[in-house]
Design an enzyme around this catalytic site. Structure first.
Site, PDB file in Angstrom:
ATOM      1  N   SER A 106      32.439  77.938 -32.462  1.00 55.86           N
ATOM      2  CA  SER A 106      33.238  77.374 -31.644  1.00 55.86           C
ATOM      3  C   SER A 106      33.829  76.186 -32.467  1.00 55.86           C
ATOM      4  O   SER A 106      34.410  76.550 -33.433  1.00 55.86           O
ATOM      5  CB  SER A 106      32.677  76.612 -30.438  1.00 55.86           C
ATOM      6  N   HIS A 113      32.307  83.089 -23.994  1.00 57.53           N
ATOM      7  CA  HIS A 113      32.399  81.875 -25.215  1.00 57.53           C
ATOM      8  C   HIS A 113      30.989  82.089 -25.763  1.00 57.53           C
ATOM      9  O   HIS A 113      30.633  81.831 -27.002  1.00 57.53           O
ATOM     10  CB  HIS A 113      32.680  80.734 -24.775  1.00 57.53           C
TER      11      HIS A 113
END
Length: 679
Positions: free
Chosen positions: A533, A648
């Protein structure tokens, strides 16, 4: 300049998916076809599926709720029990929802995303279900008495897939923010409008209580049900770090006039304000990182007198706080190691005392505080890099007792944890932890270095289950760097790397890499780096700006095209962290590091594994796709893996998590231990 790989941003386009599948096959053949990979995948999956691991509970009054996955329940069980039963060796769990059975019955790839239980009755819940692990969820009302979903035609609350916010006011009323149609979402894709929705009415008839602006990040309303202190409240997030908090007063929203970047909390009539920048509300200036308290009603009436409950120092920051019925518990970090204190209000002010010891080189967190129904009881979790988590039960004024002990999943005999400090380019001391076998001291070893450095997220010691069995047991060294951009030393550690200062986070990570070599812990060709991320952005910069420092890089669910990040999925919500590329003065500094725009064909790059997920609706998979395509065009050594679901986190169930973990460590083993760096 035209982007030749823009077509890869079309997430579900068959050509783009075929491109991803072709690269997945290459990765499968190179890294997932060995006996070593299969054995590691088996061990990691056994750890994730282990029915003796701790079933971490969430406390709601007399009930302890838990979401559980194992080999028989890949999608998981939502269940609950009592504290008395939980404290035994074999708790009696009342299964509320079997997600595997639900997914099969519905023909959907459901992934559990949580539940909002109606209190105090706990007879109803709003269930959050994700397709494939995306952030967007479907909201469905569930009857905990009959164990059935309540259909919309029978009066049940239901929302189709969106990034919704929904919370109970009472048994027949909720606050809701969702995709109500064109213009109802912010530019970040989150709710812009908060409504009050009554049972038995159409969603279109819900009463609007507040509308934010398109440029806001999100809007959300809620209800504090504390008896005698009931309050309706509203949060308006104007950007990722600034928000306005208001209370409903005679039908109108009344702003709590604190700094917008402060954390605001209340309990009964106490108002807590944790500052991120200096504030002078009267004649006194309070420092960033301080925790202030005052009477909420007095503050609303205009008073600005505060008592300081915590003041930071150069080594110590406030990490978290929470209320029991009669006390406030603070969790602090001193050079990234935990301290716990209990504060008690009284007629002569607040008193402070140490709550419990936290072992060195470990982390302790306070959880399961329930001031409404749980008295002064709470739980503690303590963990270290080589020490499995212990879950303890306690109450203010009482000694803690062990509730559960997680099993060990790797042989930690002789493996030690040390803390060192590297000096960054501007002279800042940057802490990092080194985990290795004592016999490796004085001998450079293959090393994996992990970092994040963003959004005021603190990286603290936690059990290295997968890394332990995959890396430490094989003689590797593991490093966790606590670079600026995180929250390890409070809000100023974060703001030091915001926007035009982002380079400091990168310089910190590079400084740790150099320090590892200077200390003889590793060598550049045997040093790997991993991050996801925001940490994936960090890895992209390491590849393009500091390639000589590393022998291999793993870059997961990353941000890489910083020219377009704010146009993709939730990217607009992070402008406060990185800056706005559409503003020339801000693109000027972003453009200096954006990995996709800064590859250099004149530099040698270490091998890189890029990993993402098709179903990640937070960080767009186009970042990783386009970077892989660009690197391939430059004849770099690059591998690319895309999970077709997983959100995610990169994985939607334990099997996917085990596969990805084994893939990462097989890559590092080949690159750093065996030196097999060619594609």
């Amino acid at each position: 300049m035209t982007d030749p790989y823009l077509w890869l941003e079309d997430v579900t386009d068959e050509a783009a998916l075929d491109w991803a599948r072709a690269r997945n096959e290459v990765v499968q053949q190179r890294f997932a076809a060995t006996d070593r990979f299969a054995e590691l995948e088996r061990r990691v999956l056994a750890m994730l599926d282990d029915d003796t691991k701790i079933a971490y509970p969430g406390r709601r009054g007399p009930w302890l709720y838990n979401f559980w996955r194992d080999a028989q329940h890949q999608r998981g069980l939502w269940r609950r029990t009592t504290f008395e039963s939980y404290a035994t060796d074999d708790p009696e769990w009342d299964v509320l929802i079997d997600v595997d059975a639900l997914a099969e019955a519905d023909g959907e790839n459901w992934v559990w995303s949580g539940a909002a239980v109606l209190r105090p009755s706990q007879e109803r819940a709003i269930i959050h279900l994700s397709r494939g692990g995306a952030d967007a969820t479907v909201e469905r009302e569930f009857d905990l008495t009959t164990r059935t979903f309540i259909a919309p035609e029978d009066g049940g609350f239901y929302l189709p897939e969106a990034k919704s916010r929904i919370g109970w006011i009472d048994a027949d009323t909720v606050y809701v923010g969702t995709d109500f149609g064109p213009g109802s979402l912010t530019e970040s894709g989150y709710p812009r409008i908060a409504k009050r929705w009554r049972r038995g009415t159409e969603l279109s008839a819900a009463e609007t209580v507040y509308e934010g602006k398109p440029g806001d990040v999100s809007i959300g309303a809620g209800y504090d049900r504390h008896p005698g202190y009931e309050r309706h409240y509203l949060h308006r997030s104007t950007d990722f770090f600034n928000s306005e908090v208001s209370l409903l007063d005679d039908g109108a929203w009344r702003l709590i006039e604190t700094p917008t970047d402060a954390d605001v909390d209340w309990y009964r009539d106490w108002l807590l304000v944790r500052l991120k920048t200096a504030w002078t509300p009267g004649e006194t200036t309070y420092l960033p990182g301080s925790l202030l308290v005052t009477d909420l009603n007095d503050f609303l009436a205009g008073a600005r007198e505060f008592e300081v409950l915590f003041t930071p120092d150069p080594h110590t920051s406030l990490e978290a706080w929470g209320w029991t019925e009669n006390h406030l518990i603070l969790t602090t970090l001193r050079d990234v190691q935990t301290g716990l204190r209990v504060l008690t209000p009284g007629p002569d002010g607040w008193t402070s005392a140490e709550l419990a010891d936290s072992p060195a080189m470990s982390s302790t967190s306070v959880n399961n505080l329930d001031p409404l129904d749980g008295g002064d009881e709470f739980m503690l979790t303590t963990t270290g890099f080589t020490t499995p988590t212990t879950l303890l039960s306690s109450a203010v004024g009482e000694s803690a007792t062990v509730l559960k002990q997680a099993p060990a999943y790797f042989d930690a005999t002789g493996i030690e944890t040390e803390q060192f400090f590297a000096t960054s380019d501007d002279g800042t001391a940057v802490p990092y932890f080194v985990i290795r076998h004592r016999d490796r001291r004085g001998t450079p070893s293959p090393t994996i270095m992990n970092g994040y450095g963003g959004f005021e997220v603190s990286r603290t010691p936690a059990y290295l289950g997968s890394a332990g069995m995959a890396w430490l047991e094989r003689g590797g060294t593991y490093v966790m760097a606590n670079i600026r951009g995180g929250g390890e030393y409070g809000p100023e550690w974060h703001t030091a790397a915001l926007k035009e200062h982002r380079h400091r986070a990168f310089e910190d990570f590079a400084a740790v890499a150099r320090d590892l070599v200077t200390r003889g812990i590793t060598t550049p060709d045997r040093l790997g780096a991993i991050g996801g991320s925001n940490g994936g952005l960090l890895m992209g910069v390491m590849l393009t700006r500091y390639p000589e420092l590393f022998g291999a890089i793993v870059c997961q669910v990353p941000l890489l095209d910083m020219r377009r990040y704010h146009l993709l999925l939730a990217g607009a919500s992070w402008v406060a962290e990185y800056g706005d590329p559409d503003k020339p003065e801000e693109w000027a500094y972003i453009s200096e590091y954006s990995p996709y725009q800064n590859t250099d064909t004149g530099k040698q790059y270490p091998p890189i594994l890029l990993a993402t997920s098709t179903r990640d609706d937070r960080v767009h998979p186009g970042h990783a796709r386009k970077m892989a395509a660009l690197l391939e065009s430059q004849d770099r050594t690059v591998w690319y893996y895309e999970n077709i679901e997983g959100g995610h986190g990169g994985a939607a169930d334990n099997k996917q998590s085990a596969y990805l973990s084994a893939l990462v460590y097989e890559f590092f083993t080949q690159m750093l231990m065996e030196g097999r760096r060619s594609a």
